[in-house]
Write an enzyme that holds these catalytic residues in place. Structure first.
Site, PDB file in Angstrom:
ATOM      1  N   ASP A 135      55.322 -18.941 -97.547  1.00  0.00           N
ATOM      2  CA  ASP A 135      56.225 -18.493 -96.568  1.00  0.00           C
ATOM      3  C   ASP A 135      57.497 -19.047 -96.236  1.00  0.00           C
ATOM      4  OD1 ASP A 135      56.679 -16.281 -94.375  1.00  0.00           O
ATOM      5  OD2 ASP A 135      55.946 -17.690 -92.780  1.00  0.00           O
ATOM      6  N   CYS A 189      50.030   4.631-100.202  1.00  0.00           N
ATOM      7  CA  CYS A 189      50.468   5.013 -98.683  1.00  0.00           C
ATOM      8  C   CYS A 189      50.532   6.719 -98.738  1.00  0.00           C
ATOM      9  CB  CYS A 189      51.740   4.763 -98.665  1.00  0.00           C
ATOM     10  SG  CYS A 189      52.044   2.861 -98.188  1.00  0.00           S
ATOM     11  N   CYS A 192      51.106   9.403 -95.692  1.00  0.00           N
ATOM     12  CA  CYS A 192      50.825   8.807 -94.472  1.00  0.00           C
ATOM     13  C   CYS A 192      52.257   8.228 -93.947  1.00  0.00           C
ATOM     14  CB  CYS A 192      50.120   7.805 -94.437  1.00  0.00           C
ATOM     15  SG  CYS A 192      49.434   6.731 -92.878  1.00  0.00           S
ATOM     16  N   CYS A 195      52.575   3.892 -89.823  1.00  0.00           N
ATOM     17  CA  CYS A 195      53.437   2.713 -89.540  1.00  0.00           C
ATOM     18  C   CYS A 195      54.703   3.275 -88.951  1.00  0.00           C
ATOM     19  CB  CYS A 195      53.195   1.812 -90.398  1.00  0.00           C
ATOM     20  SG  CYS A 195      54.091   2.611 -92.104  1.00  0.00           S
ATOM     21  N   CYS A 199      56.203   2.566 -84.592  1.00  0.00           N
ATOM     22  CA  CYS A 199      57.170   1.422 -84.527  1.00  0.00           C
ATOM     23  C   CYS A 199      57.851   1.876 -83.027  1.00  0.00           C
ATOM     24  CB  CYS A 199      58.201   1.306 -85.419  1.00  0.00           C
ATOM     25  SG  CYS A 199      59.442   0.176 -85.060  1.00  0.00           S
ATOM     26  N   CYS A 242      54.866  -8.523 -82.954  1.00  0.00           N
ATOM     27  CA  CYS A 242      54.355  -6.958 -82.693  1.00  0.00           C
ATOM     28  C   CYS A 242      53.783  -6.473 -84.016  1.00  0.00           C
ATOM     29  CB  CYS A 242      55.526  -5.952 -82.544  1.00  0.00           C
ATOM     30  SG  CYS A 242      55.005  -4.403 -82.406  1.00  0.00           S
TER      31      CYS A 242
END
Length: 348
Positions: A135, A189, A192, A195, A199, A242
């Site tokens: 990361d 995906c 769809c 997501c 938001c 979030c």
């Protein structure tokens, strides 16, 4: 290479034994398009204040840009799938919402330790040089993980796994060994758009592309100044990160809740009361979030977030806790307290 099959089988077995949920291998040059996408994203300013991404763009654009000798990239995933619904606290204004990944220990240390252990095993078995990353380095983890077959980058731009949903921490081992690559994963995906529509701040200008400047994860964690007024209301009671776009992904139904003790939720972090959080000073903040990723943003930024959440709560009982920050030496905190006072007084 074909002769690598026994080594790779043993490598994958060792990774699973160490606690990784998935592993795949890709060639260092497998995602040349990722660099172009990154540069377009940076040119459009979608990285906001994350200047380090711009400063090290050449290193981030490809594995060879960071380490010219790398031949293969081993991508590993660790599941942090939550045992609780991340959206369960929506509408509970007096309670703060913390992103699932921060419900317990900071994942960086745990995963890096496991990566080093696996890398040492690989060197002991096959030689070569290695570097490990989780990361914080300029590594394109998500495109590389997709190329290595761990999943695909969903329309929310995060990795999606058929087995682990949207809940994988990613780590990488770069090696000078030329290992046989796994097949990349297809995008599943389909049509769809959950997501995208979930938001709260419309942070996706288009599918597969995130504008960090509108993202509550960025605004509550990476952004140091006042959060723009247009996003304060949509924050609701989110005080660190979030998870909305991740939580609504249909592929999560296949994810088994993590059994990793370091990622199991600490009770005091899964439904913290704003009144208690607003009383934290620096010493208490460091004690509460010892070992947590939350500690790195510091008490002032955290209190700022809690004040915005308090202002959205409609709970007049929070007025004294908010008022205590009006005289803060931190101008951002003081302004957030004044904003919250106006919101609460207007709601009574």
């Amino acid at each position: 290479m074909a002769g690598d099959a026994p080594l790779i089988a043993a490598l994958k077995a060792e990774a699973l034994a160490l606690g990784f949920a998935d592993i795949g291998i890709t060639a260092a040059g497998a995602v040349p398009q990722a660099g172009a996408r990154l540069r377009r994203w940076l040119a459009d300013g979608c990285h906001g204040d994350m200047i380090w991404m711009e400063n090290r763009a050449d290193e981030r654009a490809s594995p060879a840009g960071l380490w010219p000798e790398v031949r293969s990239v081993i991508m590993l995933g660790t599941s942090y799938a939550p045992p609780l619904d991340p959206l369960r606290l929506a509408g509970q204004g007096d309670t703060g919402v913390i992103s699932v990944y921060a419900w317990n220990r900071d994942y960086h240390d745990l995963i890096k330790k496991r990566l080093k252990t696996l890398a040492r095993w690989l060197v002991g078995q096959a030689g070569g040089d290695v570097k490990v990353f989780v990361d914080t380095a300029p590594v394109m983890e998500k495109p590389l993980a997709a190329a290595a077959g761990l999943g695909w980058q969903g329309k929310h731009s995060n990795l999606v796994s058929r087995s682990h949903g949207s809940w994988l921490f990613l780590g990488a081992i770069y090696t000078t060994l030329d290992l046989a690559a796994d097949a990349p994963h297809a995008d599943r995906c389909g049509s769809c758009t959950r997501c995208q529509t979930a938001c709260p701040t419309d942070a996706f200008p288009e599918p597969y592309r995130l504008d960090a400047r509108r993202c509550l994860a960025y605004l509550t964690i990476e952004h140091a100044g006042p959060i723009p007024a247009e996003f304060r209301g949509p924050m609701a009671n989110r005080i660190y990160g979030c998870d909305d776009c991740l939580s609504v992904c249909p592929w999560n139904r296949f994810a088994k809740a993590t059994e990793e003790p370091a990622f199991l939720p600490r009770a005091e972090l899964t439904a913290p009361k704003l009144a208690e959080l607003l009383r934290l000073d620096d010493v208490a903040f460091r004690a509460l979030f010892s070992g947590s990723a939350i500690k790195r943003i510091g008490v002032a930024r955290f209190i700022r977030n809690c004040l915005y959440a308090a202002g959205n709560s409609g709970a007049a009982a929070l007025l004294p806790a908010v008022a205590a920050h009006l005289g803060s030496d931190d101008a951002v905190v003081a302004e957030a307290a004044a904003w919250a006072m106006d919101q609460l007084e207007g709601a009574t």
